[in-house]
Scaffold this motif. Sequence first.
Motif, mmCIF file in Angstrom:
data_model
loop_
_atom_site.group_PDB
_atom_site.id
_atom_site.type_symbol
_atom_site.label_atom_id
_atom_site.label_comp_id
_atom_site.label_asym_id
_atom_site.label_seq_id
_atom_site.Cartn_x
_atom_site.Cartn_y
_atom_site.Cartn_z
ATOM 1 N N TYR A 1 -15.325 -22.481 9.117
ATOM 2 C CA TYR A 1 -14.137 -22.194 9.924
ATOM 3 C C TYR A 1 -13.089 -21.454 9.096
ATOM 4 N N GLU A 2 -12.821 -21.965 7.905
ATOM 5 C CA GLU A 2 -11.819 -21.349 7.030
ATOM 6 C C GLU A 2 -12.235 -19.942 6.610
ATOM 7 N N LYS A 3 -13.489 -19.761 6.236
ATOM 8 C CA LYS A 3 -13.960 -18.432 5.817
ATOM 9 C C LYS A 3 -13.915 -17.433 6.972
ATOM 10 N N GLY B 1 0.418 -30.180 13.230
ATOM 11 C CA GLY B 1 -0.068 -28.886 12.762
ATOM 12 C C GLY B 1 -1.279 -28.500 13.591
ATOM 13 N N TYR B 2 -1.536 -27.204 13.723
ATOM 14 C CA TYR B 2 -2.676 -26.776 14.538
ATOM 15 C C TYR B 2 -3.117 -25.373 14.162
ATOM 16 N N SER B 3 -4.361 -25.074 14.498
ATOM 17 C CA SER B 3 -4.891 -23.718 14.364
ATOM 18 C C SER B 3 -6.031 -23.561 15.355
ATOM 19 N N THR B 4 -6.272 -22.328 15.728
ATOM 20 C CA THR B 4 -7.389 -21.998 16.620
ATOM 21 C C THR B 4 -8.141 -20.827 16.012
ATOM 22 N N ALA B 5 -9.458 -20.899 16.035
ATOM 23 C CA ALA B 5 -10.271 -19.800 15.529
ATOM 24 C C ALA B 5 -9.897 -18.519 16.272
ATOM 25 N N GLN B 6 -9.852 -17.420 15.545
ATOM 26 C CA GLN B 6 -9.428 -16.161 16.142
ATOM 27 C C GLN B 6 -10.245 -15.807 17.377
ATOM 28 N N GLY C 1 -7.136 -23.691 22.199
ATOM 29 C CA GLY C 1 -6.067 -24.266 21.387
ATOM 30 C C GLY C 1 -5.148 -25.144 22.208
ATOM 31 N N SER C 2 -4.800 -24.677 23.397
ATOM 32 C CA SER C 2 -3.935 -25.471 24.281
ATOM 33 C C SER C 2 -4.587 -26.804 24.627
#
Length: 183
Positions: A26-28, A100-105, A113-114
């Motif tokens: 996910y991070e990469k 905190g939050y993030s969504t893959a592009q 994400g919502s």
Amino acid sequence: MLKLFETERLEALVVDERAARQLLCYEKENREHFAQFSPLRDDRYYTLGNVQKLCEKQASLYKQERKLPLVFVRKGHSAIVATASLSDITYGTLQSATLGYSTAQKWQRQGIGSEAVKATIDYAFDTLNLHRLEATIMTKNYPSLGFAESLGFVCEGIAREYLFLHGKWEDYCRMALLGGREV
């Protein structure tokens, strides 16, 4: 990973040592996308050993009831599509946490994400009985600010020169959402 809850399309899993490979992917995959709003990270960050240590720390904080580190996968799949976390969880008279939050592009603008963040907020208020959630968002991160506002977060002020990112101090909007639930 422990499945904590699910939504219509997603499963919420608590990060533990077994999450390292998925989280590293996910991070990469999102490295460039997340870069403008994240601390500068060199190649050492993107190693399995480093991510394993991060996951172990997250799992330890979860066991201490100080953090809720979640990853979200689509039902029937294993790839992480979003993350959400509640950190600095405080009980007693404060009853609060930082979101905190993030969504893959590749999953942005599809409601993923919502769905993940709304479910995390509901869990915070309904299950953990928190009263207040805070989010601190870079003032030029317009998509995230708009998203937080759509969830009901209100900017309570600007934290000037809050974080040093990419060679300069950045201002952040300190936002809060109240649960309005009785303890």
